[in-house]
Design a protein around this motif. Structure first.
Motif, mmCIF file in Angstrom:
data_model
loop_
_atom_site.group_PDB
_atom_site.id
_atom_site.type_symbol
_atom_site.label_atom_id
_atom_site.label_comp_id
_atom_site.label_asym_id
_atom_site.label_seq_id
_atom_site.Cartn_x
_atom_site.Cartn_y
_atom_site.Cartn_z
ATOM 1 N N ARG A 87 -33.103 1.514 -19.183
ATOM 2 C CA ARG A 87 -34.431 1.716 -18.597
ATOM 3 C C ARG A 87 -35.483 1.543 -19.699
ATOM 4 N NH1 ARG A 87 -33.211 7.714 -16.887
ATOM 5 N NH2 ARG A 87 -32.489 7.529 -19.049
ATOM 6 N N LEU A 88 -36.482 0.738 -19.427
ATOM 7 C CA LEU A 88 -37.526 0.462 -20.422
ATOM 8 C C LEU A 88 -38.892 0.610 -19.782
ATOM 9 C CD1 LEU A 88 -38.555 -0.667 -23.194
ATOM 10 C CD2 LEU A 88 -38.321 -2.960 -22.190
ATOM 11 N N ALA A 89 -39.733 1.435 -20.375
ATOM 12 C CA ALA A 89 -41.133 1.526 -19.945
ATOM 13 C C ALA A 89 -41.989 0.704 -20.892
ATOM 14 C CB ALA A 89 -41.609 2.974 -19.941
ATOM 15 N N ILE A 90 -42.961 0.011 -20.340
ATOM 16 C CA ILE A 90 -43.894 -0.794 -21.142
ATOM 17 C C ILE A 90 -45.302 -0.336 -20.811
ATOM 18 C CG2 ILE A 90 -44.793 -3.103 -21.603
ATOM 19 C CD1 ILE A 90 -42.039 -4.216 -20.913
ATOM 20 N N VAL A 91 -46.018 0.103 -21.822
ATOM 21 C CA VAL A 91 -47.394 0.546 -21.661
ATOM 22 C C VAL A 91 -48.304 -0.568 -22.151
ATOM 23 C CG1 VAL A 91 -49.085 2.326 -22.190
ATOM 24 C CG2 VAL A 91 -46.651 2.923 -22.050
ATOM 25 N N GLY A 92 -49.097 -1.148 -21.257
ATOM 26 C CA GLY A 92 -49.976 -2.249 -21.636
ATOM 27 C C GLY A 92 -49.918 -3.373 -20.631
ATOM 28 N N ALA A 93 -51.001 -4.151 -20.578
ATOM 29 C CA ALA A 93 -51.136 -5.210 -19.577
ATOM 30 C C ALA A 93 -51.289 -6.590 -20.187
ATOM 31 C CB ALA A 93 -52.360 -4.931 -18.688
ATOM 32 N N GLY A 94 -51.229 -6.681 -21.531
ATOM 33 C CA GLY A 94 -51.504 -7.953 -22.194
ATOM 34 C C GLY A 94 -50.289 -8.835 -22.352
ATOM 35 N N VAL A 95 -50.421 -9.817 -23.235
ATOM 36 C CA VAL A 95 -49.393 -10.854 -23.389
ATOM 37 C C VAL A 95 -48.060 -10.259 -23.845
ATOM 38 C CG1 VAL A 95 -48.755 -12.931 -24.658
ATOM 39 C CG2 VAL A 95 -51.095 -12.654 -23.816
ATOM 40 N N ARG A 140 -53.042 0.701 -17.362
ATOM 41 C CA ARG A 140 -54.287 1.429 -17.120
ATOM 42 C C ARG A 140 -55.259 0.605 -16.279
ATOM 43 N NH1 ARG A 140 -57.253 3.056 -22.461
ATOM 44 N NH2 ARG A 140 -57.358 0.785 -22.538
ATOM 45 N N GLU A 141 -55.266 -0.711 -16.499
ATOM 46 C CA GLU A 141 -56.165 -1.585 -15.767
ATOM 47 C C GLU A 141 -55.675 -1.784 -14.327
ATOM 48 O OE1 GLU A 141 -54.715 -2.197 -18.609
ATOM 49 O OE2 GLU A 141 -56.187 -2.728 -20.149
ATOM 50 N N ASP A 142 -56.441 -2.576 -13.554
ATOM 51 C CA ASP A 142 -56.054 -2.825 -12.164
ATOM 52 C C ASP A 142 -55.315 -4.143 -11.995
ATOM 53 O OD1 ASP A 142 -58.115 -4.591 -12.554
ATOM 54 O OD2 ASP A 142 -59.433 -3.774 -11.007
ATOM 55 N N GLY A 143 -54.892 -4.760 -13.101
ATOM 56 C CA GLY A 143 -54.131 -5.995 -13.028
ATOM 57 C C GLY A 143 -53.579 -6.376 -14.387
ATOM 58 N N LEU A 144 -52.599 -7.272 -14.383
ATOM 59 C CA LEU A 144 -52.034 -7.779 -15.633
ATOM 60 C C LEU A 144 -52.925 -8.870 -16.214
ATOM 61 C CD1 LEU A 144 -48.231 -8.024 -14.724
ATOM 62 C CD2 LEU A 144 -49.449 -6.144 -15.861
ATOM 63 N N LEU A 145 -52.796 -9.087 -17.503
ATOM 64 C CA LEU A 145 -53.540 -10.126 -18.226
ATOM 65 C C LEU A 145 -55.030 -10.073 -17.882
ATOM 66 C CD1 LEU A 145 -50.938 -13.000 -17.697
ATOM 67 C CD2 LEU A 145 -51.234 -11.574 -19.736
ATOM 68 N N ARG A 187 -46.982 -0.623 -12.146
ATOM 69 C CA ARG A 187 -47.939 0.368 -11.644
ATOM 70 C C ARG A 187 -49.301 0.149 -12.299
ATOM 71 N NH1 ARG A 187 -44.532 6.072 -11.944
ATOM 72 N NH2 ARG A 187 -42.444 5.192 -11.471
ATOM 73 N N PHE A 188 -50.339 0.145 -11.480
ATOM 74 C CA PHE A 188 -51.697 -0.058 -11.978
ATOM 75 C C PHE A 188 -52.503 1.235 -11.878
ATOM 76 C CE2 PHE A 188 -50.707 -4.459 -10.371
ATOM 77 C CZ PHE A 188 -50.557 -5.004 -11.626
ATOM 78 N N GLY A 189 -53.547 1.306 -12.716
ATOM 79 C CA GLY A 189 -54.453 2.441 -12.675
ATOM 80 C C GLY A 189 -53.823 3.738 -13.129
ATOM 81 N N VAL A 190 -52.844 3.647 -14.045
ATOM 82 C CA VAL A 190 -52.190 4.865 -14.535
ATOM 83 C C VAL A 190 -52.436 5.005 -16.037
ATOM 84 C CG1 VAL A 190 -50.406 4.815 -12.761
ATOM 85 C CG2 VAL A 190 -49.994 3.670 -14.937
ATOM 86 N N SER A 191 -52.538 6.236 -16.484
ATOM 87 C CA SER A 191 -52.751 6.516 -17.910
ATOM 88 C C SER A 191 -51.665 7.440 -18.418
ATOM 89 C CB SER A 191 -54.122 7.169 -18.135
ATOM 90 O OG SER A 191 -55.166 6.295 -17.769
#
Length: 482
Positions: free
Chosen positions: A180-188, A209-214, A237-241
């Protein structure tokens, strides 16, 4: 300090990644004595912990995803990937984290290598602490180039030090696949590693945290990547901190517990923080030349550091924050090398837009590829950036799945292309492609933007049929018929 510990060169380069190597190559080829100082592996981040290993992990995953949709091939790729073979291939692409080959290249190019940690010690001076504890003082007749790059920036979360989180380095060099791997972040980094590890068998949860990837790209790019990740089984998941993290050990169990702002908890085996980059400038002696340690180094288009007088200090690559791409850093290195050579000969560097000594492309034609499923390729402005800059542009879209060439690629091809046309100048100022195989479209778009090719001239650049590059014709027809 003994006399024999003082060495003089024409050029000193701090950092032997691709950027530093290219600066040194240009100056050495011009006859300037050049030394490169490196505290880790010659070849830098790109060779061992970024570009090379990440693409080695991604290529089998993306190739399998494409092949699974091709009639006649699809039954052969239903089985899981051979993760042991993929990781072994990654190791080979990273030269097993051995830099002998790159060291040999430096020697062949006439560039001297000094192992150790280099710090600015004054004007045109670099102090190097070598692995055996000795100190060597280097003096430059003409230039010092800081090419130390960037590193992962971790957020100031409670418990993060004890968690031993993954950064981009651990994510590309891991020896086993986490269950199981969690990834925090929406960038490249986040989306590429989500694609790779989900494809290799990990259960990936993306906490965005944002409402979409990239978020810095056209919205449709992130939407397509999200769609494919979810189809592959990832939980996006979007909009989560994230408010806290902790690692718990109970016998054989070793888990990371991630607390979210809404009180929910995510339990995984490893967590990757892909939350941005920081300059590797905290310990390179910036205070010795009046600069603030740990800050990005501001430069002009000649890559000369603007806050240090005398035109002797250069900052090239990620450390100047102009464009955080290996290929763009190498472009800057070619410019900086040419500037250093010109000044060493008493010549005034050529200035102005697109001049040979000006890194103009950093602001107008920066290409980038995200090697996900599907691929994303971008260069120049997005529609949002054009609006913020007050640019009068026409946005032209085309569905890549309508092309005969894309249907040869995969029958259910989903993708989109967008160009931005400057209405006043009638040239392309931005392009984004999202879909399998679009990375190979990017150079043509970069040439169109950097070359400021008039749209009417693009009509005469005939794409071969049936290829995905036919999208250029379709985009122009769409604009004409609008």
């Amino acid at each position: 300090m003994a006399t024999e510990d003082i060495r003089t060169y024409d050029v000193i380069v701090i950092g032997a990644g691709p950027v530093g190597e290219n600066v040194a190559d240009r100056t050495a080829a011009a006859g300037l004595s050049t030394v490169v100082v490196e505290s880790e592996l010659v070849g830098g981040e790109c060779s061992y912990w970024a570009c090379e290993p990440s693409k080695a992990l991604l290529r089998p995953v993306v190739l399998r995803a494409d092949a699974a949709h091709i009639p006649g091939i699809d039954p052969a790729v239903r089985n899981p990937l051979d993760t042991e073979a993929v990781l072994a291939h990654r190791d080979r692409m990273s030269a097993d984290w051995n830099d002998d080959g790159q060291v040999e290249w430096l020697k062949s190019a006439g560039i001297e290598l000094l192992r150790g940690h280099g710090r600015l010690a004054g004007e045109r001076e670099v102090s190097v602490e070598t692995p055996d504890g000795e100190t060597v003082l280097l003096r430059a007749r003409h230039a010092v180039a800081v090419c130390t790059g960037s590193s992962a920036a971790l957020p100031p979360l409670p418990g993060i030090d004890e968690v031993r989180p993954w950064t981009s380095r651990e994510a590309t060099a891991a020896r086993t696949v986490p269950r199981r791997l969690a990834i925090v972040g929406a960038g490249v980094v986040g989306v590429e590693m989500a694609t790779a590890w989900q494809g290799l068998g990990s259960r990936v949860t993306m906490l965005v945290r944002e409402d979409g990837l990239l978020p810095r790209m056209e919205p449709f790019a992130g939407e397509l990547v999200t769609e494919r990740l979810r189809e592959a089984g990832a939980d996006v998941r979007f909009g989560v901190s994230v408010t806290a993290v902790r690692r718990e050990r109970d016998g054989a169990a070793d888990e990371v517990r991630i607390t979210l702002a809404d009180g929910d908890e995510v339990v995984v085996d490893e967590v990757l923080f892909a939350t941005g980059r920081a300059p590797r400038s905290a310990d390179v002696g910036l205070e010795a030349v009046g600069l603030e340690p740990g800050e990005w180094l501001a430069t002009d288009d000649s890559l000369t550091v603007t806050d240090v007088p005398g035109n002797w200090l250069y900052a090239v690559g990620d450390v100047n924050r102009r464009a955080l791409f290996t290929h763009q850093g190498k472009y800057q290195a070619r410019i900086a090398g040419a500037v250093i050579v010109a000044r060493s000969r008493g010549e005034r560097p050529a200035t102005g837009r697109w001049a040979p000594h000006s890194a103009t492309a950093d602001g107008e034609a920066v290409p980038g590829v995200v090697f996900t499923d599907p691929e994303i390729a971008t260069v120049g402005l997005t529609a949002a950036e054009a609006e913020r800059e007050g640019r009068d542009v026409e946005v032209v879209d085309y569905e890549l799945g309508h092309l005969a060439g894309s249907l040869q690629y995969r029958p259910d091809y989903r993708g989109r292309a967008r160009i931005l046309v400057d209405r006043k100048r009638e040239v392309v100022v931005g392009a984004t492609f999202a879909g399998p195989g679009v990375g190979e479209l990017l150079y043509s778009a970069t040439v169109a933007i950097a070359g400021e090719v008039p749209v009417e001239r693009l009509w005469h650049a005939v794409p071969a049929f049936p290829t995905i590059s036919e999208v250029w014709l379709r985009l122009l027809e769409t604009r004409r018929d609008a």
